[in-house]
Write a protein that holds these residues in place. Sequence first.
Motif, PDB file in Angstrom:
ATOM      1  N   ILE A  96       0.864   4.265   2.332  1.00 43.25           N
ATOM      2  CA  ILE A  96      -0.134   3.516   1.558  1.00 43.25           C
ATOM      3  C   ILE A  96      -0.503   2.258   2.329  1.00 43.25           C
ATOM      4  O   ILE A  96       0.373   1.477   2.694  1.00 43.25           O
ATOM      5  CB  ILE A  96       0.412   3.153   0.167  1.00 43.25           C
ATOM      6  CG1 ILE A  96       0.748   4.437  -0.599  1.00 43.25           C
ATOM      7  CG2 ILE A  96      -0.589   2.314  -0.617  1.00 43.25           C
ATOM      8  CD1 ILE A  96       1.402   4.203  -1.944  1.00 43.25           C
ATOM      9  N   PRO A  97      -1.778   2.010   2.595  1.00 38.84           N
ATOM     10  CA  PRO A  97      -2.172   0.875   3.442  1.00 38.84           C
ATOM     11  C   PRO A  97      -1.935  -0.469   2.768  1.00 38.84           C
ATOM     12  O   PRO A  97      -1.988  -0.574   1.530  1.00 38.84           O
ATOM     13  CB  PRO A  97      -3.664   1.120   3.679  1.00 38.84           C
ATOM     14  CG  PRO A  97      -4.105   1.931   2.510  1.00 38.84           C
ATOM     15  CD  PRO A  97      -2.942   2.805   2.156  1.00 38.84           C
ATOM     16  N   PRO A  98      -1.694  -1.524   3.564  1.00 35.38           N
ATOM     17  CA  PRO A  98      -1.474  -2.868   3.011  1.00 35.38           C
ATOM     18  C   PRO A  98      -2.655  -3.389   2.199  1.00 35.38           C
ATOM     19  O   PRO A  98      -2.476  -4.258   1.349  1.00 35.38           O
ATOM     20  CB  PRO A  98      -1.243  -3.729   4.260  1.00 35.38           C
ATOM     21  CG  PRO A  98      -0.778  -2.782   5.307  1.00 35.38           C
ATOM     22  CD  PRO A  98      -1.489  -1.492   5.020  1.00 35.38           C
ATOM     23  N   VAL A  99      -3.864  -2.867   2.472  1.00 39.68           N
ATOM     24  CA  VAL A  99      -5.016  -3.347   1.716  1.00 39.68           C
ATOM     25  C   VAL A  99      -4.845  -3.053   0.229  1.00 39.68           C
ATOM     26  O   VAL A  99      -5.383  -3.772  -0.627  1.00 39.68           O
ATOM     27  CB  VAL A  99      -6.316  -2.704   2.256  1.00 39.68           C
ATOM     28  CG1 VAL A  99      -6.365  -1.225   1.940  1.00 39.68           C
ATOM     29  CG2 VAL A  99      -7.542  -3.417   1.715  1.00 39.68           C
TER      30      VAL A  99
ATOM     31  N   GLY B   6     -10.145  -5.108   5.442  1.00 39.05           N
ATOM     32  CA  GLY B   6     -10.143  -3.690   5.078  1.00 39.05           C
ATOM     33  C   GLY B   6     -10.752  -3.399   3.733  1.00 39.05           C
ATOM     34  O   GLY B   6     -10.357  -2.436   3.070  1.00 39.05           O
ATOM     35  N   ARG B   7     -11.701  -4.228   3.301  1.00 33.94           N
ATOM     36  CA  ARG B   7     -12.282  -4.042   1.967  1.00 33.94           C
ATOM     37  C   ARG B   7     -13.001  -2.704   1.839  1.00 33.94           C
ATOM     38  O   ARG B   7     -13.086  -2.139   0.742  1.00 33.94           O
ATOM     39  CB  ARG B   7     -13.213  -5.196   1.632  1.00 33.94           C
ATOM     40  CG  ARG B   7     -14.338  -5.419   2.630  1.00 33.94           C
ATOM     41  CD  ARG B   7     -15.099  -6.703   2.298  1.00 33.94           C
ATOM     42  NE  ARG B   7     -16.191  -6.947   3.242  1.00 33.94           N
ATOM     43  CZ  ARG B   7     -16.034  -7.532   4.418  1.00 33.94           C
ATOM     44  NH1 ARG B   7     -14.827  -7.928   4.789  1.00 33.94           N
ATOM     45  NH2 ARG B   7     -17.065  -7.730   5.204  1.00 33.94           N
ATOM     46  N   ARG B   8     -13.531  -2.171   2.948  1.00 37.31           N
ATOM     47  CA  ARG B   8     -14.221  -0.883   2.877  1.00 37.31           C
ATOM     48  C   ARG B   8     -13.257   0.279   2.680  1.00 37.31           C
ATOM     49  O   ARG B   8     -13.678   1.387   2.326  1.00 37.31           O
ATOM     50  CB  ARG B   8     -15.041  -0.667   4.144  1.00 37.31           C
ATOM     51  CG  ARG B   8     -16.183  -1.684   4.328  1.00 37.31           C
ATOM     52  CD  ARG B   8     -16.960  -1.405   5.593  1.00 37.31           C
ATOM     53  NE  ARG B   8     -18.042  -2.372   5.777  1.00 37.31           N
ATOM     54  CZ  ARG B   8     -18.860  -2.396   6.827  1.00 37.31           C
ATOM     55  NH1 ARG B   8     -18.708  -1.486   7.793  1.00 37.31           N
ATOM     56  NH2 ARG B   8     -19.821  -3.302   6.912  1.00 37.31           N
ATOM     57  N   GLN B   9     -11.963   0.020   2.926  1.00 37.62           N
ATOM     58  CA  GLN B   9     -10.968   1.083   2.770  1.00 37.62           C
ATOM     59  C   GLN B   9     -10.462   1.188   1.342  1.00 37.62           C
ATOM     60  O   GLN B   9      -9.794   2.162   0.995  1.00 37.62           O
ATOM     61  CB  GLN B   9      -9.771   0.819   3.698  1.00 37.62           C
ATOM     62  CG  GLN B   9     -10.132   0.668   5.164  1.00 37.62           C
ATOM     63  CD  GLN B   9      -8.930   0.256   5.994  1.00 37.62           C
ATOM     64  OE1 GLN B   9      -7.797   0.277   5.531  1.00 37.62           O
ATOM     65  NE2 GLN B   9      -9.174  -0.137   7.231  1.00 37.62           N
TER      66      GLN B   9
ATOM     67  N   VAL C 236      -4.799  -5.540  -3.082  1.00 37.46           N
ATOM     68  CA  VAL C 236      -5.085  -5.265  -4.481  1.00 37.46           C
ATOM     69  C   VAL C 236      -3.935  -5.736  -5.369  1.00 37.46           C
ATOM     70  O   VAL C 236      -4.160  -6.322  -6.443  1.00 37.46           O
ATOM     71  CB  VAL C 236      -5.352  -3.767  -4.695  1.00 37.46           C
ATOM     72  CG1 VAL C 236      -5.525  -3.452  -6.178  1.00 37.46           C
ATOM     73  CG2 VAL C 236      -6.595  -3.339  -3.921  1.00 37.46           C
ATOM     74  N   GLY C 237      -2.703  -5.515  -4.930  1.00 38.38           N
ATOM     75  CA  GLY C 237      -1.554  -5.946  -5.725  1.00 38.38           C
ATOM     76  C   GLY C 237      -1.535  -7.443  -5.956  1.00 38.38           C
ATOM     77  O   GLY C 237      -1.255  -7.910  -7.063  1.00 38.38           O
ATOM     78  N   SER C 238      -1.849  -8.222  -4.921  1.00 33.50           N
ATOM     79  CA  SER C 238      -1.864  -9.679  -5.054  1.00 33.50           C
ATOM     80  C   SER C 238      -2.986 -10.141  -5.972  1.00 33.50           C
ATOM     81  O   SER C 238      -2.806 -11.064  -6.783  1.00 33.50           O
ATOM     82  CB  SER C 238      -2.004 -10.336  -3.678  1.00 33.50           C
ATOM     83  OG  SER C 238      -0.872 -10.069  -2.871  1.00 33.50           O
ATOM     84  N   LEU C 239      -4.155  -9.526  -5.862  1.00 38.21           N
ATOM     85  CA  LEU C 239      -5.278  -9.919  -6.713  1.00 38.21           C
ATOM     86  C   LEU C 239      -5.017  -9.581  -8.175  1.00 38.21           C
ATOM     87  O   LEU C 239      -5.369 -10.351  -9.078  1.00 38.21           O
ATOM     88  CB  LEU C 239      -6.560  -9.244  -6.237  1.00 38.21           C
ATOM     89  CG  LEU C 239      -7.131  -9.756  -4.910  1.00 38.21           C
ATOM     90  CD1 LEU C 239      -8.431  -9.034  -4.577  1.00 38.21           C
ATOM     91  CD2 LEU C 239      -7.375 -11.261  -4.971  1.00 38.21           C
TER      92      LEU C 239
ATOM     93  N   ALA D 142      -8.887   6.348  -4.207  1.00 37.30           N
ATOM     94  CA  ALA D 142      -9.194   7.725  -4.607  1.00 37.30           C
ATOM     95  C   ALA D 142      -8.164   8.718  -4.077  1.00 37.30           C
ATOM     96  O   ALA D 142      -7.919   9.763  -4.699  1.00 37.30           O
ATOM     97  CB  ALA D 142     -10.591   8.106  -4.122  1.00 37.30           C
ATOM     98  N   ALA D 143      -7.546   8.391  -2.945  1.00 39.75           N
ATOM     99  CA  ALA D 143      -6.580   9.303  -2.331  1.00 39.75           C
ATOM    100  C   ALA D 143      -5.190   9.206  -2.950  1.00 39.75           C
ATOM    101  O   ALA D 143      -4.327  10.043  -2.662  1.00 39.75           O
ATOM    102  CB  ALA D 143      -6.492   9.034  -0.827  1.00 39.75           C
TER     103      ALA D 143
END
Length: 327
Positions: free
Chosen positions: A202-205, A73-76, A210-213, A82-83
């Motif tokens: 809020i999506p897992p991506v 889901g990197r494109r999301q 992002v949270g893990s990175l 932004a949302a």
Amino acid sequence: MNQPRGLADGLRLPAVALPLGLYVLLRGLDAPVLKRLQELGLQHQVNGENPISFCNVFFFAQLVVGVAALLGGRRQVGPALAALTTPQRWLLATDTLLGRFLAPVAYFTALQSLSVISQTLLFALVLPLSALLARALLAEPLPRAFLPSLVLISAGLLLPQLAATTSPGPMDDPSGLVWALLAVLAFSAAALTGRRIAAAGIPPVLSVGVGSLVSALVFAVLAVILYGPGHFLLLRLWWVVGVILIYALSLSLGSELALRHAYRHAGVATVSLWGSLTIAVAVLAAALLLGEPLDAATVAGVLLLLAGVGLARRRPLPFPGGRGDHL
């Protein structure tokens, strides 16, 4: 035509059995494997220091989980970021701080001073504490059988401790108890932030990827500050196999993927109920792999814990299973 609920549940059982069983096994092996890595690090010190630290272990663990979550889901990521509203950004930051930094650090540090069995029993407190926090802060109802389950969990915790008063375990240390309780509090609080994240859609991506990175980057910076770049460069074969292949890829990423797959075929209550068996797996693995004593009082305590956790999970929990449900 809608199928009867019982029949539908029965049809889902074979599909959920493999990922759920894999999750129970991998999550149950987490603490015993990490404890063994800590022991190996003490036996193979680099420049007088244990090469197994919370910095490098959780750097790789969070890195592989974050990358895996972002692949699909990197494109999301851009549109999803932004949302987000300002309160949602703070919510994600708090969740990352609690569940992906503070809780793992306290978990790792506690394991250095406690036996795996002692820590596993203590972590059963995550369930009732999460429920109490959800009741106090989110006004969510307690499970119907909360009080009797709390009594059983408390009895399961106290029984082995009372039996060990005449011969305390050599690996247990009071400081480990403080760190373990801090980890329990952090995981329980992270269950609430996870619940609010799910409710906000809020999506897992973002929440996982992002949270893990972000937490992986923090652990990397801490490793360089506390130990220097050699903490990552002076790697040995046992370290690479143990930390990267076994702990990061197999246990951390494997349990995360197995849990997600299980949720595709069963509800939170079912997954959480069977996920309680990680307690038994951890205790048994500690006895077999680490030689920790497994006496009658400990076995009885584990059975009481399983009964208490199972009783509380007869109805859906006030928070989703997963990271916050770290049993």
